[in-house]
Design an enzyme around this catalytic site. Sequence first.
Site: not given
Length: 193
Positions: A123, A154-157
């Site tokens: 992150n 990123l995968s966390c948005g």
Amino acid sequence: MRGREIVLGVCGGVAAYKSASLASMLVQAGAGVSVVMTESASRFIGATTFEALTGRRVHSCLFDPAEHHQGVHIGLARQAELVVVAPATAQAMARLAHGMADDVLSATLLCFTGPVLVVPAMNCDMWAKASVQRNLETIKSDGYEVVDPEEGWLSCGQVGAGRMADPEVIFERMAGVLVCEEAGEEAGEEAGG
């Protein structure tokens, strides 16, 4: 890469799926690839994927002497010409920076005397933390090569620095490190002989 022995360390992060692509690229290029997975890596990708891609058993237990009777970490370290850790999580970087050896990957890294390529992925807020950046500087000053994370979604948005570099980029860096290592060995032989 033909005939080269590579250890691919896979840590727990969404980017672990990119490591499967990297393993496939390396095998297709003729390298022998031994995969070492941290416990958390198995939450993101299965060992079966890497075993199918590499044709080799995946290592995840420090105390499993089935293949390496002196210890899997010693056996892998002696066999490898290059170790790449991709993705390298904040935890893996902290272990490396502080010389910890509490899992098979960190113990292998401590035993290994050749070049190591660290490919962080996390992150963007984690990446920006002072403690992570301190560990990064320690790793670099200890002689480890780092492939910096890319900026993007990123995968966390969130959007920011923290994306693991593309497998093609990592592959090219690995090839460059091996060429430099080879050139250094040849120069040493010429000087000594």
